[in-house]
Scaffold this motif. Sequence first.
Motif, mmCIF file in Angstrom:
data_model
loop_
_atom_site.group_PDB
_atom_site.id
_atom_site.type_symbol
_atom_site.label_atom_id
_atom_site.label_comp_id
_atom_site.label_asym_id
_atom_site.label_seq_id
_atom_site.Cartn_x
_atom_site.Cartn_y
_atom_site.Cartn_z
ATOM 1 N N ARG A 4 0.806 -1.221 0.000
ATOM 2 C CA ARG A 4 0.000 0.000 0.000
ATOM 3 C C ARG A 4 0.838 1.270 0.000
ATOM 4 N NH1 ARG A 4 -2.539 -4.167 1.639
ATOM 5 N NH2 ARG A 4 -4.810 -4.312 1.628
ATOM 6 N N GLY A 5 2.139 1.155 -0.116
ATOM 7 C CA GLY A 5 2.988 2.342 -0.109
ATOM 8 C C GLY A 5 4.394 2.016 -0.564
ATOM 9 N N SER A 6 5.321 2.901 -0.262
ATOM 10 C CA SER A 6 6.704 2.705 -0.666
ATOM 11 C C SER A 6 7.370 1.586 0.136
ATOM 12 C CB SER A 6 7.488 4.007 -0.472
ATOM 13 O OG SER A 6 8.868 3.804 -0.715
ATOM 14 N N ARG A 7 8.226 0.837 -0.535
ATOM 15 C CA ARG A 7 8.952 -0.242 0.128
ATOM 16 C C ARG A 7 10.279 0.219 0.729
ATOM 17 N NH1 ARG A 7 8.277 -4.133 -5.051
ATOM 18 N NH2 ARG A 7 8.479 -2.077 -6.005
ATOM 19 N N ASP A 37 11.334 3.786 -5.052
ATOM 20 C CA ASP A 37 10.536 2.616 -5.411
ATOM 21 C C ASP A 37 10.103 2.727 -6.872
ATOM 22 O OD1 ASP A 37 8.663 0.506 -5.569
ATOM 23 O OD2 ASP A 37 8.201 0.720 -3.440
ATOM 24 N N PRO A 38 10.393 1.708 -7.718
ATOM 25 C CA PRO A 38 9.985 1.772 -9.128
ATOM 26 C C PRO A 38 8.484 1.617 -9.327
ATOM 27 C CG PRO A 38 10.889 -0.389 -8.644
ATOM 28 C CD PRO A 38 11.110 0.454 -7.412
ATOM 29 N N ARG A 39 7.783 1.129 -8.336
ATOM 30 C CA ARG A 39 6.338 0.933 -8.447
ATOM 31 C C ARG A 39 5.618 2.190 -7.980
ATOM 32 N NH1 ARG A 39 4.113 -3.108 -4.198
ATOM 33 N NH2 ARG A 39 4.423 -1.203 -2.968
ATOM 34 N N PRO A 40 4.703 2.738 -8.799
ATOM 35 C CA PRO A 40 3.974 3.940 -8.369
ATOM 36 C C PRO A 40 3.085 3.640 -7.174
ATOM 37 C CG PRO A 40 3.005 3.028 -10.378
ATOM 38 C CD PRO A 40 4.288 2.275 -10.123
ATOM 39 N N PRO A 41 2.906 4.621 -6.284
ATOM 40 C CA PRO A 41 2.039 4.388 -5.121
ATOM 41 C C PRO A 41 0.583 4.262 -5.534
ATOM 42 C CG PRO A 41 2.687 6.684 -5.242
ATOM 43 C CD PRO A 41 3.467 5.974 -6.307
ATOM 44 N N LEU A 42 -0.215 3.635 -4.683
ATOM 45 C CA LEU A 42 -1.645 3.546 -4.941
ATOM 46 C C LEU A 42 -2.268 4.943 -4.942
ATOM 47 C CD1 LEU A 42 -2.726 0.562 -2.653
ATOM 48 C CD2 LEU A 42 -2.749 0.596 -5.147
ATOM 49 N N PRO A 43 -3.227 5.197 -5.835
ATOM 50 C CA PRO A 43 -3.933 6.484 -5.789
ATOM 51 C C PRO A 43 -4.591 6.700 -4.439
ATOM 52 C CG PRO A 43 -4.466 5.272 -7.802
ATOM 53 C CD PRO A 43 -3.700 4.331 -6.911
ATOM 54 N N SER A 44 -4.691 7.950 -4.041
ATOM 55 C CA SER A 44 -5.272 8.271 -2.746
ATOM 56 C C SER A 44 -6.692 7.706 -2.631
ATOM 57 C CB SER A 44 -5.299 9.792 -2.557
ATOM 58 O OG SER A 44 -5.878 10.127 -1.327
ATOM 59 N N GLY A 45 -6.926 6.968 -1.584
ATOM 60 C CA GLY A 45 -8.240 6.392 -1.356
ATOM 61 C C GLY A 45 -8.486 5.074 -2.051
ATOM 62 N N ALA A 46 -7.565 4.640 -2.907
ATOM 63 C CA ALA A 46 -7.754 3.379 -3.627
ATOM 64 C C ALA A 46 -7.510 2.212 -2.677
ATOM 65 C CB ALA A 46 -6.790 3.297 -4.804
ATOM 66 N N PRO A 47 -8.373 1.188 -2.725
ATOM 67 C CA PRO A 47 -8.154 0.032 -1.844
ATOM 68 C C PRO A 47 -6.982 -0.807 -2.321
ATOM 69 C CG PRO A 47 -9.988 -0.397 -3.327
ATOM 70 C CD PRO A 47 -9.568 1.031 -3.560
ATOM 71 N N GLY A 48 -6.229 -1.343 -1.391
ATOM 72 C CA GLY A 48 -5.142 -2.250 -1.740
ATOM 73 C C GLY A 48 -5.676 -3.663 -1.921
ATOM 74 N N PRO A 49 -4.786 -4.590 -2.200
ATOM 75 C CA PRO A 49 -5.203 -5.982 -2.338
ATOM 76 C C PRO A 49 -5.867 -6.478 -1.057
ATOM 77 C CG PRO A 49 -2.934 -5.689 -3.068
ATOM 78 C CD PRO A 49 -3.338 -4.417 -2.395
ATOM 79 N N GLY A 50 -6.865 -7.337 -1.220
ATOM 80 C CA GLY A 50 -7.589 -7.869 -0.073
ATOM 81 C C GLY A 50 -7.236 -9.311 0.214
ATOM 82 N N LEU A 51 -7.889 -9.855 1.236
ATOM 83 C CA LEU A 51 -7.628 -11.225 1.647
ATOM 84 C C LEU A 51 -7.874 -12.204 0.505
ATOM 85 C CD1 LEU A 51 -6.923 -13.224 3.907
ATOM 86 C CD2 LEU A 51 -9.353 -13.233 4.536
ATOM 87 N N ARG A 52 -8.901 -11.959 -0.279
ATOM 88 C CA ARG A 52 -9.212 -12.860 -1.398
ATOM 89 C C ARG A 52 -8.065 -12.892 -2.399
ATOM 90 N NH1 ARG A 52 -14.639 -12.463 -5.258
ATOM 91 N NH2 ARG A 52 -14.153 -14.282 -6.555
ATOM 92 N N ASP A 53 -7.473 -11.733 -2.657
ATOM 93 C CA ASP A 53 -6.336 -11.681 -3.586
ATOM 94 C C ASP A 53 -5.160 -12.484 -3.054
ATOM 95 O OD1 ASP A 53 -7.528 -9.736 -5.466
ATOM 96 O OD2 ASP A 53 -7.357 -8.351 -3.784
ATOM 97 N N TYR A 54 -4.911 -12.367 -1.764
ATOM 98 C CA TYR A 54 -3.777 -13.067 -1.169
ATOM 99 C C TYR A 54 -4.003 -14.577 -1.126
ATOM 100 C CZ TYR A 54 -2.197 -8.430 0.340
ATOM 101 O OH TYR A 54 -1.773 -7.135 0.374
ATOM 102 N N LEU A 55 -5.229 -14.985 -0.758
ATOM 103 C CA LEU A 55 -5.513 -16.423 -0.710
ATOM 104 C C LEU A 55 -5.448 -17.050 -2.094
ATOM 105 C CD1 LEU A 55 -8.455 -16.528 1.876
ATOM 106 C CD2 LEU A 55 -6.063 -17.170 2.234
ATOM 107 N N GLY A 56 -5.714 -16.234 -3.110
ATOM 108 C CA GLY A 56 -5.656 -16.730 -4.476
ATOM 109 C C GLY A 56 -4.271 -17.146 -4.921
ATOM 110 N N LEU A 57 -3.242 -16.693 -4.206
ATOM 111 C CA LEU A 57 -1.875 -17.092 -4.565
ATOM 112 C C LEU A 57 -1.728 -18.606 -4.561
ATOM 113 C CD1 LEU A 57 0.138 -14.476 -2.452
ATOM 114 C CD2 LEU A 57 0.093 -14.614 -4.953
ATOM 115 N N TYR A 58 -2.341 -19.267 -3.586
ATOM 116 C CA TYR A 58 -2.155 -20.706 -3.447
ATOM 117 C C TYR A 58 -3.012 -21.518 -4.411
ATOM 118 C CZ TYR A 58 0.781 -19.678 0.504
ATOM 119 O OH TYR A 58 1.795 -19.208 1.285
ATOM 120 N N ARG A 59 -3.861 -20.823 -5.188
ATOM 121 C CA ARG A 59 -4.546 -21.507 -6.278
ATOM 122 C C ARG A 59 -3.706 -21.535 -7.544
ATOM 123 N NH1 ARG A 59 -9.051 -18.710 -3.931
ATOM 124 N NH2 ARG A 59 -8.895 -17.056 -5.490
ATOM 125 N N THR A 60 -2.596 -20.795 -7.518
ATOM 126 C CA THR A 60 -1.646 -20.810 -8.631
ATOM 127 C C THR A 60 -0.668 -21.947 -8.390
ATOM 128 O OG1 THR A 60 -1.845 -18.396 -8.840
ATOM 129 C CG2 THR A 60 0.033 -19.452 -9.932
#
Length: 405
Positions: free
Chosen positions: A67-70, A182-205
């Motif tokens: 959700r921000g700079s690394r 950080d080479p990755r642009p920050p999330l736009p103000s107010g934009a939601p970051g990845p959620g639990l569903r996105d993270y759990l989906g990793l293990y379906r790959t």
Amino acid sequence: MNGPRSVLALLFCINLVNYVDRQVLFALLPLIKADMGVSDAKLGALASAFMLVYMCAAPAVAWRADRGSRVPWIAGGIGLWSLATGLGGLARGYTQLFLARALVGVGESGYGAVSPSFVAEHFPKEKRGGALALFSMAIPVGSALGYVMGGWIGGHFGWRAAFFAAGVPGLVLALLATRLKDPRPPLPSGAPGPGLRDYLGLYRTKSYLASTLAMTAMTFALGGLAVWMPSFLNRTWGLSVSEAGTVFGGLTVGAGLIGSLLGGWLGDRLLKVTGKAYFLVSGIGFLLALPAGVAAVRSTSYPASLGFLFLAEMLAFLNMGPLNGVIVWVTAPAVRNMAFAANIFVIHAFGDAASPALIGLASDRWGLAPALSATMLFLGLAGAFCLWGAGHVERDSAEVDRVHG
């Protein structure tokens, strides 16, 4: 400072110090055992303390970093773990040392969860395997320096002085890291970051899952070796603490340099022929490392033992760039930090958070050589997971490219 090569160079140095501070403990175990009079199981638990905290903190760090700079996590992480390493030298008892090593895990989680994706995103897709191989080359080199430095300083000035010396370089690198962008642009103000569903989906790959399982089995085996091989050399072949650290460190740095560079080169070269290349290079290396590792701890000849150990480590280190490259390849940019953090959690929870203490318990009961021999079986398991992942990686990568460009 922020060109691809400069970033790779700085993060290589940070990764080098990362593994010096992590591994210096293991060269000092015989000295700590003699000073504090603790069992092998308690010595193994010092390594487990670090890993338990490291793996549990990594997902929380990745969630924030998505959700921000690394950059603050990289700079702050190295500063914290360097201070904690030095605090280990001030410990006046086992509990204080245990807590200091746990604090090292907090600092390293800030760096470990974000640094591989930070490096990879500075390079085009076809060069990421080689870039990550160079980045990962710091693992064996830093580990070796930790053994050599820890063994030499510990043997001459005591184990406390070794912790003090190991903590200093990271403080300088922490200041340099604040200049990264950080080479990755920050999330736009107010934009939601990845959620639990996105993270759990990793293990379906499936290829992500295969890479994580393979790295877990590898980490169980190599993590156990990292902790106990200096003690094995000390007990079996009569080497002093300094000699054992130097010998194992030298073998590890040589095998790691050759294995990491060769694995990255082979992976990128074979990638032009087949998308399965990263898994195939890693899997074949693991399967060949198994018999070499068993021979290393069962040999009745000291030169043969060292030769087989070098071969086993070199073959096992072939995976360092390729398997990290698979993770970058098959995960979406928005969840890539969490992909590495989840990988860290699993490989350490079921890998080297447990193996040092388990090997210590087995050593107390049956002897160190039999315990280490059994540990090598996990290298074969890692190879099997890689061969399974090879059947899915091309489809998974194509899906990421289709959805995210």
